[in-house]
Design an enzyme around this catalytic site. Structure first.
Site, PDB file in Angstrom:
ATOM      1  N   ASP A  35       0.656  -1.495  -0.118  1.00 14.50           N
ATOM      2  CA  ASP A  35      -0.055  -0.089   0.292  1.00 14.50           C
ATOM      3  C   ASP A  35       0.957   1.978   0.023  1.00 14.50           C
ATOM      4  O   ASP A  35       1.429   1.474   1.491  1.00 14.50           O
ATOM      5  CB  ASP A  35      -1.054   0.295   1.488  1.00 14.50           C
ATOM      6  CG  ASP A  35      -2.110   0.836   1.560  1.00 14.50           C
ATOM      7  OD1 ASP A  35      -2.404   1.546   2.321  1.00 14.50           O
ATOM      8  OD2 ASP A  35      -2.101   2.022   0.324  1.00 14.50           O
ATOM      9  N   ASP A 219      -1.520   5.609  -4.787  1.00 13.72           N
ATOM     10  CA  ASP A 219      -1.675   4.547  -4.191  1.00 13.72           C
ATOM     11  C   ASP A 219      -2.433   3.232  -3.836  1.00 13.72           C
ATOM     12  O   ASP A 219      -3.856   2.843  -4.883  1.00 13.72           O
ATOM     13  CB  ASP A 219      -3.364   5.055  -3.464  1.00 13.72           C
ATOM     14  CG  ASP A 219      -3.602   4.364  -2.114  1.00 13.72           C
ATOM     15  OD1 ASP A 219      -3.986   4.722  -2.063  1.00 13.72           O
ATOM     16  OD2 ASP A 219      -3.273   3.576  -1.635  1.00 13.72           O
TER      17      ASP A 219
HETATM   18  N1  46X Z   1      -9.611   3.819   2.632  1.00 17.34           N
HETATM   19  C1  46X Z   1      -8.085   3.425   2.346  1.00 17.34           C
HETATM   20  C2  46X Z   1      -7.086   3.265   1.772  1.00 17.34           C
HETATM   21  C3  46X Z   1      -6.388   3.387   1.006  1.00 17.34           C
HETATM   22  N2  46X Z   1      -5.915   5.359   0.919  1.00 17.34           N
HETATM   23  N3  46X Z   1      -5.053   3.135   1.006  1.00 17.34           N
HETATM   24  N4  46X Z   1      -4.663   2.013   1.468  1.00 17.34           N
HETATM   25  C4  46X Z   1      -6.314   2.043   2.224  1.00 17.34           C
HETATM   26  N5  46X Z   1      -6.737   1.083   2.572  1.00 17.34           N
HETATM   27  C5  46X Z   1      -5.932  -0.208   2.919  1.00 17.34           C
HETATM   28  C6  46X Z   1      -6.455  -1.349   3.673  1.00 17.34           C
HETATM   29  C7  46X Z   1      -7.710  -0.641   3.495  1.00 17.34           C
HETATM   30  C8  46X Z   1      -8.053   0.502   3.278  1.00 17.34           C
END
Ligand code: 46X
Length: 329
Positions: A35, A219
């Site tokens: 992430d 993202d």
């Molecule tokens: N909301 C949200 C989000 C984001 N903007 N980037 N990563 C996210 N998540 C990773 C695991 C759950 C949500």
């Protein structure tokens, strides 16, 4: 030195991407969600309540000869979708795509929200955002990439996410054969912990790019392309059956529609997302109504170039030069 890890879509809607990570000695392999929108490496563990951990692969620090408790450290994170987790911290050897960091902060979950409990295909997240976004207290910890950067051939990584196919995260090198076009570079703003950047304009269906800039983040942890309402409306005005569906909380359309492409300018190049990538998935199994991969960012307050956009490109996250590179693929 370099690393290269395969990554796979979690389901038929490419909701998230799963990458295997080895933690500890002997190696415990966990499927994690990489992430770039967050900066914590956290995992389901032997400390996660059994009812919550059911169905998940877990990390057991007690079974790793290289695990050490980070005394007095804790963490707690809440994501934009209101999912959350928290717990305590160990350091251990973490290997991604063959590259090892010998002492990586591994955040062990003692609490996880329902969304994570139900998402049994992943055992946690590996944050690839900037260290400023890490939630460990009393002292923030570095991400795996931040720890690896100085030992990698180049302090950068690339994301090559694909629709319903295996893609890759490469560390320390750029495999330009993954791209069809040149890499356009633009400054990255890491001050908020994200990989922020500005696109110089956009267009629908192959028209000429306008000069309406879009500032947002790259993202990998977000499924959709989330942009301002005026951009979303400009796109769906070209989709005859498009309508906002309250129950789905987004724009839907007939699955049979031939969707226009969406292009944005970045670093002197143009990235075109084919309409097919914007037809994300039927709203439920067998439905002829489909959910759009482009949706409004109005409720979030930040534009997010998530997986729908990233699938159209090879993206270079260049920490050394504080820049992002985008190449059509
Ligand atoms: N909301 C949200 C989000 C984001 N903007 N980037 N990563 C996210 N998540 C990773 C695991 C759950 C949500």
């Amino acid at each position: 030195q370099t690393g290269s890890a395969n990554t796979n879509p979690s389901d038929s809607a490419d909701d998230e991407y799963i990458t295997n990570v080895s933690i500890g000695t002997p190696a415990q392999v966990l499927p994690l969600d990489f992430d770039t929108g967050s900066s914590d490496l956290w995992v389901f563990s032997s400390e996660t309540p059994k009812s919550s951990a059911s169905g998940h692969v877990t990390y057991s620090p007690s079974k790793s000869s290289t695990a050490k408790k980070l005394s007095g450290a804790s963490w707690s994170i809440t994501y934009g979708d209101h999912s959350s987790s928290s717990g305590d911290v160990y350091t251990d050897k973490v290997t991604v795509g063959g590259f090892s960091v010998s002492s990586q902060a591994v955040e062990s979950a003692t609490k996880v929200s329902t969304q994570f409990v139900q998402d049994t295909v992943i055992s946690g997240l590996l944050g690839l955002g900037f260290d400023v976004g890490n939630t460990v207290k009393p002292r923030a910890q570095k991400t795996w990439f931040s720890n690896a950067a100085n030992s990698l051939a180049q302090p950068l990584f690339t994301a090559d996410l694909k629709h319903q196919q295996t893609g890759s995260y490469n560390f320390g090198f750029i495999d330009t054969t993954l791209a069809k076009g040149p890499i356009g570079y633009t400054p990255a703003d890491g001050s908020e912990g994200y990989w922020g950047f500005t696109a110089t304009g956009y267009s629908v269906g192959g028209a000429k790019l306008n000069r309406n800039s879009i500032t947002g983040i790259a993202d990998t942890g977000t499924t959709l392309l989330l942009l301002d309402d005026d951009v979303v409306n400009a796109y769906y005005n070209n989709v005859e059956s498009a309508q906002y569906d309250d129950s789905q909380q987004g724009v839907v359309f007939d699955c049979s529609e031939d969707l226009p492409s969406f292009s944005f300018g970045v670093g002197g190049t143009t990235i075109t997302i084919p309409g097919s990538l914007i037809n994300l998935t039927p709203v439920s199994d067998g439905s002829s109504t489909c959910f759009g991969g482009l949706q409004s960012s109005a409720d979030i307050g930040i534009n997010i170039f998530g997986d729908v956009a990233l699938k159209a490109a090879l993206v270079v996250f260049d920490l050394g030069n504080e820049r992002l590179g985008w190449a059509q693929k």
